[in-house]
Motif scaffolding. Structure first.
Motif, mmCIF file in Angstrom:
data_model
loop_
_atom_site.group_PDB
_atom_site.id
_atom_site.type_symbol
_atom_site.label_atom_id
_atom_site.label_comp_id
_atom_site.label_asym_id
_atom_site.label_seq_id
_atom_site.Cartn_x
_atom_site.Cartn_y
_atom_site.Cartn_z
ATOM 1 N N MET A 87 0.846 -1.190 0.000
ATOM 2 C CA MET A 87 0.000 0.000 0.000
ATOM 3 C C MET A 87 0.888 1.249 0.000
ATOM 4 S SD MET A 87 -2.923 1.132 2.771
ATOM 5 C CE MET A 87 -3.875 -0.346 2.407
ATOM 6 N N PHE A 88 0.463 2.270 -0.761
ATOM 7 C CA PHE A 88 1.224 3.515 -0.832
ATOM 8 C C PHE A 88 1.242 4.191 0.536
ATOM 9 C CE2 PHE A 88 1.407 8.113 -1.248
ATOM 10 C CZ PHE A 88 2.540 8.281 -2.037
ATOM 11 N N ASN A 89 2.414 4.624 0.951
ATOM 12 C CA ASN A 89 2.558 5.308 2.231
ATOM 13 C C ASN A 89 3.572 6.439 2.062
ATOM 14 O OD1 ASN A 89 3.352 6.071 4.927
ATOM 15 N ND2 ASN A 89 2.438 4.160 5.651
ATOM 16 N N ALA A 90 3.093 7.669 2.203
ATOM 17 C CA ALA A 90 3.961 8.826 2.002
ATOM 18 C C ALA A 90 5.086 8.882 3.021
ATOM 19 C CB ALA A 90 3.130 10.111 2.063
ATOM 20 N N HIS A 91 4.863 8.334 4.224
ATOM 21 C CA HIS A 91 5.908 8.351 5.255
ATOM 22 C C HIS A 91 7.138 7.557 4.802
ATOM 23 C CE1 HIS A 91 3.495 10.425 8.182
ATOM 24 N NE2 HIS A 91 2.514 9.535 8.069
ATOM 25 N N TYR A 92 6.901 6.467 4.059
ATOM 26 C CA TYR A 92 8.029 5.672 3.584
ATOM 27 C C TYR A 92 8.878 6.479 2.603
ATOM 28 C CZ TYR A 92 5.244 1.759 5.454
ATOM 29 O OH TYR A 92 4.518 0.921 6.249
ATOM 30 N N PHE A 93 8.212 7.223 1.722
ATOM 31 C CA PHE A 93 8.937 8.053 0.758
ATOM 32 C C PHE A 93 9.693 9.168 1.480
ATOM 33 C CE2 PHE A 93 6.035 6.130 -2.330
ATOM 34 C CZ PHE A 93 6.872 5.930 -3.412
ATOM 35 N N ARG A 94 9.068 9.779 2.501
ATOM 36 C CA ARG A 94 9.738 10.836 3.246
ATOM 37 C C ARG A 94 10.979 10.297 3.961
ATOM 38 N NH1 ARG A 94 10.504 15.723 2.727
ATOM 39 N NH2 ARG A 94 8.273 16.261 2.635
ATOM 40 N N THR A 95 10.868 9.126 4.554
ATOM 41 C CA THR A 95 12.020 8.511 5.213
ATOM 42 C C THR A 95 13.129 8.233 4.204
ATOM 43 O OG1 THR A 95 10.591 7.474 6.861
ATOM 44 C CG2 THR A 95 12.796 6.552 6.605
ATOM 45 N N PHE A 96 12.749 7.748 3.022
ATOM 46 C CA PHE A 96 13.734 7.429 1.991
ATOM 47 C C PHE A 96 14.442 8.698 1.515
ATOM 48 C CE2 PHE A 96 14.736 6.467 -2.557
ATOM 49 C CZ PHE A 96 15.733 5.542 -2.306
ATOM 50 N N ILE A 97 13.714 9.793 1.298
ATOM 51 C CA ILE A 97 14.323 11.061 0.899
ATOM 52 C C ILE A 97 15.343 11.506 1.943
ATOM 53 C CG2 ILE A 97 13.888 13.541 0.623
ATOM 54 C CD1 ILE A 97 11.247 12.860 -0.690
ATOM 55 N N THR A 98 14.958 11.457 3.201
ATOM 56 C CA THR A 98 15.842 11.896 4.275
ATOM 57 C C THR A 98 17.086 11.015 4.344
ATOM 58 O OG1 THR A 98 13.889 12.616 5.509
ATOM 59 C CG2 THR A 98 15.961 12.453 6.729
ATOM 60 N N LEU A 99 16.914 9.713 4.152
ATOM 61 C CA LEU A 99 18.048 8.801 4.176
ATOM 62 C C LEU A 99 19.045 9.144 3.075
ATOM 63 C CD1 LEU A 99 19.424 6.236 5.292
ATOM 64 C CD2 LEU A 99 18.043 4.905 3.659
ATOM 65 N N VAL A 100 18.552 9.415 1.876
ATOM 66 C CA VAL A 100 19.433 9.751 0.754
ATOM 67 C C VAL A 100 20.147 11.071 1.034
ATOM 68 C CG1 VAL A 100 19.535 10.322 -1.703
ATOM 69 C CG2 VAL A 100 18.045 8.460 -0.911
ATOM 70 N N GLU A 101 19.423 12.052 1.584
ATOM 71 C CA GLU A 101 20.009 13.373 1.821
ATOM 72 C C GLU A 101 21.048 13.360 2.944
ATOM 73 O OE1 GLU A 101 16.596 15.799 2.472
ATOM 74 O OE2 GLU A 101 16.219 16.117 0.335
ATOM 75 N N THR A 102 20.815 12.550 3.984
ATOM 76 C CA THR A 102 21.764 12.510 5.100
ATOM 77 C C THR A 102 22.874 11.491 4.875
ATOM 78 O OG1 THR A 102 20.474 10.841 6.308
ATOM 79 C CG2 THR A 102 19.940 13.166 6.711
ATOM 80 N N GLY A 103 22.561 10.444 4.059
ATOM 81 C CA GLY A 103 23.545 9.402 3.817
ATOM 82 C C GLY A 103 23.803 8.519 5.014
ATOM 83 N N SER A 104 22.893 8.547 6.002
ATOM 84 C CA SER A 104 23.136 7.814 7.239
ATOM 85 C C SER A 104 21.820 7.394 7.868
ATOM 86 C CB SER A 104 23.930 8.681 8.222
ATOM 87 O OG SER A 104 23.872 8.160 9.519
ATOM 88 N N PHE A 105 21.733 6.111 8.291
ATOM 89 C CA PHE A 105 20.564 5.642 9.014
ATOM 90 C C PHE A 105 20.472 6.332 10.370
ATOM 91 C CE2 PHE A 105 20.800 2.372 5.834
ATOM 92 C CZ PHE A 105 19.506 1.908 5.688
ATOM 93 N N THR A 106 21.624 6.571 10.981
ATOM 94 C CA THR A 106 21.641 7.206 12.301
ATOM 95 C C THR A 106 21.134 8.633 12.227
ATOM 96 O OG1 THR A 106 23.534 5.844 12.972
ATOM 97 C CG2 THR A 106 23.100 7.846 14.256
ATOM 98 N N ARG A 107 21.659 9.417 11.276
ATOM 99 C CA ARG A 107 21.229 10.817 11.153
ATOM 100 C C ARG A 107 19.772 10.905 10.713
ATOM 101 N NH1 ARG A 107 26.672 11.358 9.386
ATOM 102 N NH2 ARG A 107 26.109 10.984 7.207
ATOM 103 N N THR A 108 19.325 9.963 9.872
ATOM 104 C CA THR A 108 17.919 9.947 9.456
ATOM 105 C C THR A 108 17.017 9.706 10.657
ATOM 106 O OG1 THR A 108 18.463 9.138 7.251
ATOM 107 C CG2 THR A 108 16.211 8.776 8.019
ATOM 108 N N ALA A 109 17.388 8.726 11.483
ATOM 109 C CA ALA A 109 16.594 8.433 12.669
ATOM 110 C C ALA A 109 16.529 9.637 13.597
ATOM 111 C CB ALA A 109 17.168 7.225 13.389
#
Length: 296
Positions: A1-23
């Motif tokens: 199912m489409f979930n905008a939160h997943y896309f937002r998390t993915f964008i942040t992960l790409v921009e920060t380059g880090s799971f820790t900084r994204t969290a």
């Protein structure tokens, strides 16, 4: 199912380059970030990242998903702002005015649009009667007209005033009504009406009617009327807005007159419509700019 939160998390992960900084940025746990990415990969049925220890790289599908996600959220923000009638710097503005007004008002609004990317503008150059029809049909929200309009479905109010200028060729040396009659008149949509008001106020004992003047031509495009004056073909009477925006300013001049006559501009709107606040900001902003310019 489409979930905008997943896309937002993915964008942040790409921009920060880090799971820790994204969290940390999204106030999530690192396992939560990983779960969002896995859910998104499952939804798209594609691998989006290739993990390399604590780092990762994007797959081709990941790069395309990132580009799509950026576009998705940008369009979402634009749509959200467009629905906000109380926003003064975003949404759509639909206006119409005669060319004499639009020559300066439209560039001013474009400048506002440059400063506020979420603001969109639809602007029509039209005659007074066309503007009335467009407002009644709902094609525009605000109209600027040069004559007061009485209609049960429209609200008309005074908005702004600009002096009328009697414009002659730069080398014209006359200043009497007889010399103007000898020069001849260049007409346009509002030309005769404006000339009647200005000449009657300044030559009350001599002026009778514009029918006594030799008419040297007509154009329905007010921005071009001063071209004919610059070529020595006659004089005309235009709003100061037209003179100040004309490319022929050096080839013409405004004849000095003892009595000033203003062109009154009116704002038209439908009585049953509530205008977003952005219209008030645009119209008041233009008036304030004109006041500042004329005081310099």
């Amino acid at each position: 199912m489409f979930n905008a939160h997943y896309f937002r998390t993915f964008i942040t992960l790409v921009e920060t380059g880090s799971f820790t900084r994204t969290a940390r940025r999204l106030e999530m746990t690192q396992p939560g970030v990983s779960q969002h990415v896995r859910k998104l990969e499952g939804y798209l049925d594609k691998t989006l990242i290739e993990r390399k220890g604590k780092s990762f790289s994007l797959t081709e599908s990941g790069r395309r998903a990132y580009d799509y996600a950026l576009k998705l959220f940008a369009e979402h923000e634009q749509f959200r702002h467009a629905l906000d009638d109380d926003s003064i710097d975003s949404g759509e503005c639909r206006l119409a005015s005669p060319g004499s007004v639009g020559l300066m008002l439209y560039p001013f609004i474009l400048g506002q649009q440059q400063m506020h990317p979420n603001l969109t503008v639809s602007y029509s150059f039209a005659f007074n009667h066309e503007i009335v029809g467009d407002l009644l049909d709902g094609r525009y929200d605000v109209g600027i007209v040069t004559e007061a309009v009485k209609h049960p479905d429209l609200e008309c109010s005074v908005w702004h005033q600009e002096p009328l200028c009697l414009v002659v060729p730069a080398d014209f040396t006359g200043n009497t009504l007889a010399e103007l009659m000898g020069l001849g008149f260049i007409n346009y949509y509002d030309g005769i009406n404006h000339a009647n008001h200005l000449l009657r106020a300044n030559f009350p004992d001599e002026f009778r009617s514009m029918s006594h003047f030799r008419h040297q031509g007509f154009t329905n495009e007010v921005s071009m009327v001063l071209d004919a004056v610059a070529r020595g073909l006659g004089f005309t009477v235009v709003s100061r807005l037209v003179l100040e925006t004309s490319p022929w300013q050096r080839q013409v001049r405004a004849l000095a007159l003892p009595t000033t006559v203003d062109e009154v501009l009116y704002v038209l709107r439908r009585r049953d419509a509530t205008l977003p606040k952005r219209y008030e900001k645009l119209l008041n902003g233009f008036k304030a700019q004109r006041l500042q310019e004329t005081m310099l």
